[in-house]
Design an enzyme around this catalytic site. Structure first.
Site, short mmCIF file in Angstrom:
data_model
loop_
_atom_site.label_atom_id
_atom_site.label_comp_id
_atom_site.label_asym_id
_atom_site.label_seq_id
_atom_site.Cartn_x
_atom_site.Cartn_y
_atom_site.Cartn_z
N THR A 52 0.85 -1.19 0.00
CA THR A 52 0.00 0.00 0.00
C THR A 52 0.89 1.23 0.00
OG1 THR A 52 -1.50 1.40 1.27
CG2 THR A 52 -0.27 -0.22 2.53
N ASP B 119 -0.05 3.81 1.30
CA ASP B 119 -0.43 4.53 2.52
C ASP B 119 0.47 4.21 3.72
OD1 ASP B 119 -2.56 5.57 1.10
OD2 ASP B 119 -3.92 3.99 1.74
N ARG C 83 0.33 33.51 -2.83
CA ARG C 83 -0.89 32.71 -2.72
C ARG C 83 -0.80 31.69 -1.60
NH1 ARG C 83 -1.88 31.71 -9.13
NH2 ARG C 83 -3.48 33.31 -9.33
#
Ligand code: F6P
Length: 353
Positions: A138, A140, A175
């Site tokens: 994964t 993640d 920004r």
């Protein structure tokens, strides 16, 4: 006769899957004389006639080390225990996996996949006696069993690179740029990527955010002469006081919520949102992931050779080890009180909570 083993990839892809396959081919086939059969699109290749399988040899598997994705294809819609029958219902086709394996003369399977795929593999072993060895995957990095999964570092580098690029444009235009990254329940990509890319704030699923703190961070930077900010938002991040979004995430929604909350307080702010999405999963694995994937592929072959079916290849304290597959189903999240978050906070990163 040599051993005949199947290999498949399930769930979302991750950079490094091909490097694992390559290692299994080079070691298992090239050195140990196995026959290796690649099954296409997770278990789905076994549900069709003719079977969608391919012999994997050192000749057919050239150039895999640096190739992203998976040469075998993958899906997260192919659970043999709850297989979509095309009319809106799920049926149990798990027995067919065993029949197909017998048909193909496969002794066992090496299964590359995340928590869902490893759960399926364990159930196939428990319900149908199919010998399996798991390789966790994964981007993640949220599997409790292994200290690291391949693909994670590649995703982190992608985030860091995106932040480097966005830094110059955010600075040029004064920004605030929000960068949404993957991570539904665990914020490891956001935390590591954000730290590597010098994010000013990082919003994690583990730390619900308070918009006033985010605005205060923007203001603090403005007063220091830095009228621009880069915020990393994990896709599973959510505001304090509301419910966690769960696993069904709409890409862009987490950063949109942050944007709206900030603009509600500072309507004149020049703010932009960038959603990195699947850029984080595509492309070549970085060097670290190529090495980890190679080690895990070799580890998987070793487990098969040692007859240690039912085990998962894991990295623990720098060593490749085998652990019971059930452990692949335990997830891990970022520790908000841990050393990494502390280091980020100490260097000025705002977490919004
Ligand atoms: O689990 C890996 C992952 O990339 C998550 O970070 C992300 O939320 C999800 O998969 C996206 O899945 P899909 O490819 O189905 O959009």
């Amino acid at each position: 006769m040599g051993r005949r083993i199947g290999i498949l990839t399930g769930g979302g892809d991750a950079p490094g899957l091909n490097a694992v396959i390559r290692a299994v081919v080079k070691y298992g086939v090239g050195r140990l004389g196995w026959e290796l059969v690649g099954i296409e699109d997770s278990f789905n290749g076994l549900f069709e006639r003719p079977y969608r399988v391919q012999p994997l040899t050192p000749v057919s598997c050239k150039g895999l080390l640096q190739r992203g994705g998976t040469m075998l294809g993958t899906t997260n819609h192919g659970d043999p225990f709850a297989y979509p029958d095309g009319s809106g219902h799920d049926v149990d086709r798990s027995r067919e996996v065993k029949l197909a394996m017998d048909d193909l003369g496969l002794e066992g399977l090496i299964v590359l996949g995340g928590d869902g795929t490893q759960r399926i593999a364990r159930q196939l072993m428990e319900h149908h006696g199919i010998p399996v060895v798991g390789v966790p995957k994964t981007i993640d990095n949220d599997l409790g069993a292994t200290d690291l999964t391949f693909g994670f570092q590649s995703a982190v580098d992608c985030v860091a690179d995106a932040l480097d690029r966005l830094h110059t444009t955010a600075e040029s235009h004064d920004r605030v740029i929000l960068v949404e990254v993957m991570g539904r329940n665990a914020g490891f990509i956001a935390l590591h990527g954000g730290m590597a890319g010098g994010a000013d704030a990082i919003m994690l699923p583990e730390v619900p955010w308070d918009a006033d703190r985010l605005v205060a961070k923007i203001e603090e930077r403005r007063l220091l002469g830095r009228p621009f900010s880069l915020f990393v938002v994990a896709e599973g991040a959510y505001p304090a006081g509301s419910a966690a979004p769960g696993t069904k995430i709409v890409p862009g929604s987490a950063s949109q919520r942050v944007a709206e909350a900030i603009l509600a307080r500072r309507p004149k702010l020049d703010l932009r949102v960038t959603v990195l999405g699947h850029l984080q999963r595509g492309g070549s694995p970085v060097a670290f992931d190529r090495i980890l994937a190679t080690r895990m592929g070799v580890g998987a072959v070793d487990l098969v050779e040692q007859g240690r079916w039912g085990e998962l290849v894991c990295l623990r304290d720098g060593h490749i080890v085998g652990l019971p597959m059930a452990q692949a189903e335990t997830n891990r999240v970022v520790d908000p009180a841990g050393e990494l978050v502390r280091a980020a906070r100490a260097t000025g990163v705002e977490f919004g909570g």
